[in-house]
Write a protein that holds these residues in place. Structure first.
Motif, PDB file in Angstrom:
ATOM      1  N   TYR A   1     131.417  28.305 -19.116  1.00  0.00           N
ATOM      2  CA  TYR A   1     132.953  28.204 -19.153  1.00  0.00           C
ATOM      3  C   TYR A   1     133.227  26.833 -19.805  1.00  0.00           C
ATOM      4  O   TYR A   1     134.142  27.014 -20.662  1.00  0.00           O
ATOM      5  CB  TYR A   1     133.492  27.807 -17.577  1.00  0.00           C
ATOM      6  CG  TYR A   1     134.713  27.998 -17.258  1.00  0.00           C
ATOM      7  CD1 TYR A   1     135.717  28.885 -17.444  1.00  0.00           C
ATOM      8  CD2 TYR A   1     135.450  26.700 -17.598  1.00  0.00           C
ATOM      9  CE1 TYR A   1     137.113  29.008 -17.107  1.00  0.00           C
ATOM     10  CE2 TYR A   1     136.685  26.485 -17.190  1.00  0.00           C
ATOM     11  CZ  TYR A   1     137.699  27.723 -16.952  1.00  0.00           C
ATOM     12  OH  TYR A   1     139.012  27.585 -17.105  1.00  0.00           O
TER      13      TYR A   1
ATOM     14  N   LEU B   1     136.633  22.333 -14.698  1.00  0.00           N
ATOM     15  CA  LEU B   1     136.567  22.845 -13.411  1.00  0.00           C
ATOM     16  C   LEU B   1     135.440  22.550 -12.556  1.00  0.00           C
ATOM     17  O   LEU B   1     134.582  22.361 -13.202  1.00  0.00           O
ATOM     18  CB  LEU B   1     136.618  24.477 -13.524  1.00  0.00           C
ATOM     19  CG  LEU B   1     137.708  25.082 -14.118  1.00  0.00           C
ATOM     20  CD1 LEU B   1     137.901  26.772 -13.862  1.00  0.00           C
ATOM     21  CD2 LEU B   1     139.341  24.692 -13.301  1.00  0.00           C
TER      22      LEU B   1
ATOM     23  N   LEU C   1     129.387  27.832 -14.777  1.00  0.00           N
ATOM     24  CA  LEU C   1     130.289  26.418 -14.897  1.00  0.00           C
ATOM     25  C   LEU C   1     129.914  25.777 -16.383  1.00  0.00           C
ATOM     26  O   LEU C   1     130.606  25.507 -17.207  1.00  0.00           O
ATOM     27  CB  LEU C   1     130.079  25.345 -14.015  1.00  0.00           C
ATOM     28  CG  LEU C   1     130.943  25.580 -12.587  1.00  0.00           C
ATOM     29  CD1 LEU C   1     130.813  24.200 -11.777  1.00  0.00           C
ATOM     30  CD2 LEU C   1     132.445  25.816 -12.951  1.00  0.00           C
TER      31      LEU C   1
ATOM     32  N   TYR D   1     136.724  26.649  -9.616  1.00  0.00           N
ATOM     33  CA  TYR D   1     136.292  27.753 -10.107  1.00  0.00           C
ATOM     34  C   TYR D   1     136.395  28.906  -9.283  1.00  0.00           C
ATOM     35  O   TYR D   1     136.818  30.183  -9.524  1.00  0.00           O
ATOM     36  CB  TYR D   1     134.777  27.728 -10.759  1.00  0.00           C
ATOM     37  CG  TYR D   1     134.205  28.953 -11.548  1.00  0.00           C
ATOM     38  CD1 TYR D   1     134.635  29.256 -12.824  1.00  0.00           C
ATOM     39  CD2 TYR D   1     133.802  29.965 -11.032  1.00  0.00           C
ATOM     40  CE1 TYR D   1     133.901  30.549 -13.716  1.00  0.00           C
ATOM     41  CE2 TYR D   1     133.347  31.082 -11.522  1.00  0.00           C
ATOM     42  CZ  TYR D   1     133.438  31.335 -12.740  1.00  0.00           C
ATOM     43  OH  TYR D   1     133.304  32.542 -13.589  1.00  0.00           O
TER      44      TYR D   1
END
Length: 239
Positions: A105, A123, A102, A128
């Motif tokens: 990302y 997200l 995460l 995710y």
């Protein structure tokens, strides 16, 4: 048991300004590899348990593109990318979810928001998971790239009967020297060659979208004009 639901959603086009998108979605609870492959060949894309395709009115700019693996030869510049990553550790595994994923990302999308004016989506773990982990069945994988034990790139793929479907890739912009986006695709091609697979399905090529137009640089390739339903047997790809 195969369970299918569908819907159609309209929104602002994420690729072309001043255009609207119209996307058809299928929800498939337990999707067999063969059905996944047949949908991908017809221009659909998988995210989690959902498959989607554009059915926009008066616009056919989104064209599915696939690389012809058996005819593909690495260029001199691509071999340099591979050599730059000689110490990059690459792991092929089922899709994972962690704080590292995460964080990476989010870092990638913050960078692309500034560089290319991308619309950024924050997200959660659940979001995710729904997009990139759920529904991986016996075909979904991620290529995880590590430099000095640090996760620097994640490339999500499906390994299908006739090729690899490239779903999504994100990387750490602090390691741009290593050309990780290109290196991840070159790894896909190498894996496909070793497994005697014919294609890399790269998703949609949009000529007027900078973030998607680069796909045409990977040659030889084929383009699917339009998309097809499962029951439509005539699927024509052209060089």
């Amino acid at each position: 048991m195969l369970e299918i639901g569908f819907c159609i959603l309209e929104d602002q086009c994420p690729y072309l300004k001043d255009k609207c998108s119209r996307i058809e979605y299928k929800y498939i609870e337990n999707c067999p590899k063969k059905i996944n492959n047949e949908l991908i060949k017809r221009g659909w894309r998988r995210f989690g348990r959902y498959f989607s395709r554009p059915i926009c009115k008066d616009c056919d700019e989104c064209l599915s593109l696939r690389i012809l693996v058996n005819e593909y030869n690495f260029s001199r510049s691509e071999r340099r990318v591979v050599n730059k990553n000689i110490n990059t550790k690459v792991i092929l595994r089922t899709p994972n979810l962690s704080n590292e994923h995460l964080f990476l990302y989010d870092k990638y999308h913050r960078f692309m928001e500034k560089k290319k004016n991308w619309k950024r989506y924050d997200l959660s773990f659940k979001q995710y998971y729904n997009l990139y982990v759920d529904g991986f069945m016996n075909f979904g994988y991620e290529l995880a790239f590590y430099i000095e034990d640090k996760l620097v790139c994640v490339d999500l793929i499906d390994i299908l009967e006739d090729g690899i479907s490239s779903i999504y890739c994100f990387y750490d912009p602090d390691f741009s020297y290593f050309s990780l986006g290109k290196f991840s695709l070159l790894n896909e091609i190498q894996i496909a060659k070793k497994m005697n697979l014919d294609y890399i399905y790269l998703g949609y090529f949009v000529k007027k979208c900078q973030s998607l137009s680069y796909k045409a640089d990977y040659t030889p390739n084929e383009i699917l004009k339009g998309t097809k339903e499962l029951f439509e047997n005539e699927v024509l790809w052209e060089k």
